[in-house]
Design an enzyme around this catalytic site. Sequence first.
Site, PDB file in Angstrom:
ATOM      1  N   HIS A 150       4.217   9.000  13.342  1.00 55.35           N
ATOM      2  CA  HIS A 150       3.235   7.948  13.611  1.00 55.35           C
ATOM      3  C   HIS A 150       3.925   6.677  14.053  1.00 55.35           C
ATOM      4  O   HIS A 150       5.099   6.471  13.793  1.00 55.35           O
ATOM      5  CB  HIS A 150       2.299   7.698  12.425  1.00 55.35           C
ATOM      6  N   HIS A 152       0.820  -1.223   0.000  1.00 52.73           N
ATOM      7  CA  HIS A 152       0.000   0.000   0.000  1.00 52.73           C
ATOM      8  C   HIS A 152       0.853   1.272   0.000  1.00 52.73           C
ATOM      9  O   HIS A 152       0.376   2.325  -0.401  1.00 52.73           O
ATOM     10  CB  HIS A 152      -0.946  -0.001   1.204  1.00 52.73           C
TER      11      HIS A 152
HETATM   12  O1  LIG Z   1       1.560  -6.495  10.908  1.00 49.26           O
HETATM   13  C1  LIG Z   1       2.191  -6.238   9.900  1.00 49.26           C
HETATM   14  O2  LIG Z   1       3.191  -6.850   9.582  1.00 49.26           O
HETATM   15  C2  LIG Z   1       1.737  -5.152   8.975  1.00 49.26           C
HETATM   16  C3  LIG Z   1       1.335  -3.873   9.623  1.00 49.26           C
HETATM   17  C4  LIG Z   1       1.252  -2.797   8.579  1.00 49.26           C
HETATM   18  O3  LIG Z   1       1.238  -3.057   7.404  1.00 49.26           O
HETATM   19  C5  LIG Z   1       1.210  -1.438   9.012  1.00 49.26           C
HETATM   20  C6  LIG Z   1       1.277  -0.430   8.131  1.00 49.26           C
HETATM   21  C7  LIG Z   1       1.270   0.930   8.561  1.00 49.26           C
HETATM   22  C8  LIG Z   1       1.526   1.968   7.713  1.00 49.26           C
HETATM   23  O4  LIG Z   1       1.806   1.791   6.449  1.00 49.26           O
HETATM   24  C9  LIG Z   1       1.617   3.368   8.156  1.00 49.26           C
HETATM   25  O5  LIG Z   1       0.892   3.761   9.086  1.00 49.26           O
HETATM   26  O6  LIG Z   1       2.435   4.086   7.568  1.00 49.26           O
HETATM   27 FE   LIG Z   2       3.575   3.053   6.142  1.00 49.57          FE
END
Ligand SMILES: O=C(O)CCC(=O)/C=C/C=C(\O)C(=O)O
Ligand SMILES: [Fe+2]
Length: 314
Positions: free
Chosen positions: A179, A115
Site C-alpha cells: 500500500h 492508530h
Molecule cells: O499526513 C500525515 O502525516 C498522516 C498520514 C497517515 O497517518 C497515514 C496513515 C496510513 C496508514 O497507517 C496505512 O495505510 O498504513
Molecule cells: Fe500504517
Amino acid sequence: MPLAVVTASHSPLMHTVEPRGDARNAVGSAFAQARSFAADFRPDLVVVVAPDHYNGMFYDLMPPFCVGTAAEAVGDYGTGQGRLAVDRHAAQHVVREVLAAGIDLAMSERMVVDHGFAQPLELLFGAIDAVPVVPVFVNSVAVPLGPVRRTRLLGEELGRALLALDRRVLLLGSGGLSHDPPLPTLQDASPEVAARLIAGRHPTPEERAAREGRVRDAGLAVAASKAGPRLNPDWDRAFLDLLAERRLTATDAWTNEWITDEAGNSAHEVRTWLAAYAALSVVGPYAVRSSFYRPIPEWIAGFGITMAETWRNP
Ligand SMILES: O=C(O)CCC(=O)/C=C/C=C(\O)C(=O)O
Ligand SMILES: [Fe+2]
C-alpha cells in the site's frame, strides 16, 4: 511458555470510507476469527509490534526500534486516546534481554503511539487498555530504514526474551501489506511539513483534522472514481506464502528499494509481521492457522490478517 501470533493490516480509512462489495463484511469476519483465536489462546501478555506515522516518533530523534515501558495513544482516525496498559516489568525485561543479545533498540518511558497500535488492539480486545501490553515500535515509514534482516533478528531476540517469561504471550503485528497512502516524506516536504515531520508533537485539533482529511479524501477519491491505488496482490500473496512456509530468512535478500518499487512506500510495515513471526519461530516450527487476504482499494490497502501458533502450544 507458549507464544502465538496475530498479524493484521490497519487502515486509517476503515471508519470513514465504505469499500465496494462485501469487503467490510469479509474483514469483519476475519477479525471475528482472530478474536476467537486470541480468546482461545488466553494470552496474559500481548506484545504489539507496530509502526508510527509521525504521531509519536519524529525526525528529531527517530529510532529504528523502540520499546515503551509506558505508552499513550494519540487517538487518531477514530481510535481511542489515552494510556495503554503497559506491563512495565515485561517491557523492561524485553529491553534488557534484546540489548544483551546485541540488537540495539531504544526505550521510552513516555512512548506515544497512534492508530498503528490502537486499531488492532481495539479490534481484537475492544479497547486500547483492555490487555497488558508491551508496545514495540518498528520504524517502517521514516526513511532511511535499516535492512529488513535487522527486523527479523529483532524478532528472534524478542521471541527469546518472551520465552524466558513465564507467560502466555500473543504477538500482534500491525500494518501492511502492499500500500501507498498519502504520507509526506522529509525529502520532498515544504518547510512547514518538514517542521511537522521533525517535531510535530501536539498538533491542534484543526491540524489533526486536516491531516486526517487528506487521507480520507484519497480513500473517497478511489471509492468515487473506481481508479485503483497502487496495490500488488501478487507480492502480498507471495509474502503470505513465505510466512506460511516458514521461509523468513528469504527476506534477508530483500532490499528496501525493491520493497518500495514492488509494493509501495508503506509496504515496509510488513516488518512488524516479520518480527512477530521471527519471534514465534524461535519456539519451534509454527503453523499458520488462518490467512485472510483481500486487496481493498478504497482503504488503500492490500488487507491481510493471519493467525499462527507453534505445534507445541499447550
Ligand atoms: O499526513 C500525515 O502525516 C498522516 C498520514 C497517515 O497517518 C497515514 C496513515 C496510513 C496508514 O497507517 C496505512 O495505510 O498504513
Ligand atoms: Fe500504517
